[in-house]
Enzyme design. Sequence first.
Site, PDB file in Angstrom:
ATOM      1  N   PRO A  52      -7.490  29.563  31.867  1.00  0.00           N
ATOM      2  CA  PRO A  52      -8.186  30.829  31.613  1.00  0.00           C
ATOM      3  C   PRO A  52      -7.239  31.898  31.079  1.00  0.00           C
ATOM      4  O   PRO A  52      -6.109  32.061  31.574  1.00  0.00           O
ATOM      5  CB  PRO A  52      -8.741  31.202  32.990  1.00  0.00           C
ATOM      6  N   CYS A  53      -7.732  32.650  30.089  1.00  0.00           N
ATOM      7  CA  CYS A  53      -6.863  33.625  29.416  1.00  0.00           C
ATOM      8  C   CYS A  53      -7.197  35.066  29.772  1.00  0.00           C
ATOM      9  O   CYS A  53      -6.523  35.978  29.300  1.00  0.00           O
ATOM     10  CB  CYS A  53      -6.970  33.443  27.899  1.00  0.00           C
ATOM     11  N   GLN A  54      -8.235  35.294  30.593  1.00  0.00           N
ATOM     12  CA  GLN A  54      -8.710  36.664  30.802  1.00  0.00           C
ATOM     13  C   GLN A  54      -7.619  37.587  31.339  1.00  0.00           C
ATOM     14  O   GLN A  54      -7.584  38.771  31.016  1.00  0.00           O
ATOM     15  CB  GLN A  54      -9.912  36.671  31.757  1.00  0.00           C
TER      16      GLN A  54
END
Length: 331
Positions: free
Chosen positions: A71-73
Amino acid sequence: MQETTFVDMFSGAGLFSAGAVQAGMRPLLAVDVSKEAIATYNRNVGPVAVVGSVTDFHDVPRADVLLAGPPCQGFSTLGRQDPLDARNALALTVPRWAEVCAALVVVVENVPPFPRSAHWREMAVEFQRLGYNVDTWELEAADYGTPQLRRRSFTVASRVGRVERPEPGLARISAGDALNRKVLPDDPMHRWPTPTGIAADRIALVPPCGDKRDIMKAAPHLCPPSWAKVGCQATDVWGRIDPARPANTLRCTFQNPSKGRYLHPTENRTLSLREGARLQGVPDCWQFEGRPYPVARQIGNGVPVPLAAAVLTAVQAAITSAGATSTKLAA
């Protein structure tokens, strides 16, 4: 020659894997928490994907290549860039999987700020402890045959020597090249939310390549006070795609005109799901599973297929040149 195999962590709908398949690799396992994304993967890439969390999954096979798109959030400039986001730590599971599956090469895809984070440094140190050489690339998808501007980072951890950075293509593909191709009339992916009320009135006022500024000039009564306060910021919202250039970065919300430049170049609507998939380089033969918004998320969260194929063709070349297999190195 033995076929190169791969495992895909955080696989999503399988766009990263699709690039690996184009590079001549065969999937053995894909894992993701989204049941809709896994159904899409099994339908279009191969029936090897399972629903699950990478933190408690144990039946990992040996494979030559490990793919991971954690996940890059917590790292993205489009989000809060929160260093305390609990999802950031999921990147630290990648070296553990690499050790279990005895991968020759690991490719970790993420947003450009990721290699500058503390979690990346911790991950890289663990890769080095396991005997990998670590390199990072920042690549623009439009340079590799994707009709979309989308910069991504790739961390390449290798036990077969240096993997050469892929060379960009000679010419970029415009959004118009992708959107103007005929869509089959019965394609269930060629669907979009029908604009009504104020939204429909706003969209009708946007000229070719225009955006919310044109709405503000033509019909101030259709514009909330916040638009004037924002001023020159966020000018791409309620914007039409320029068909002569690659599209802006496609987000999960590409069917919402208030989230970016996602209006069709000439028609008074947002992009269809099929058109969004095309901007990610997904072949028209793909069908995604789920309701419209989960499908849009699967598309927007993916690695552009042409970019993935370019990266993994370079990985395949390094493995072939070394004449290595995960079984040989493990021995």
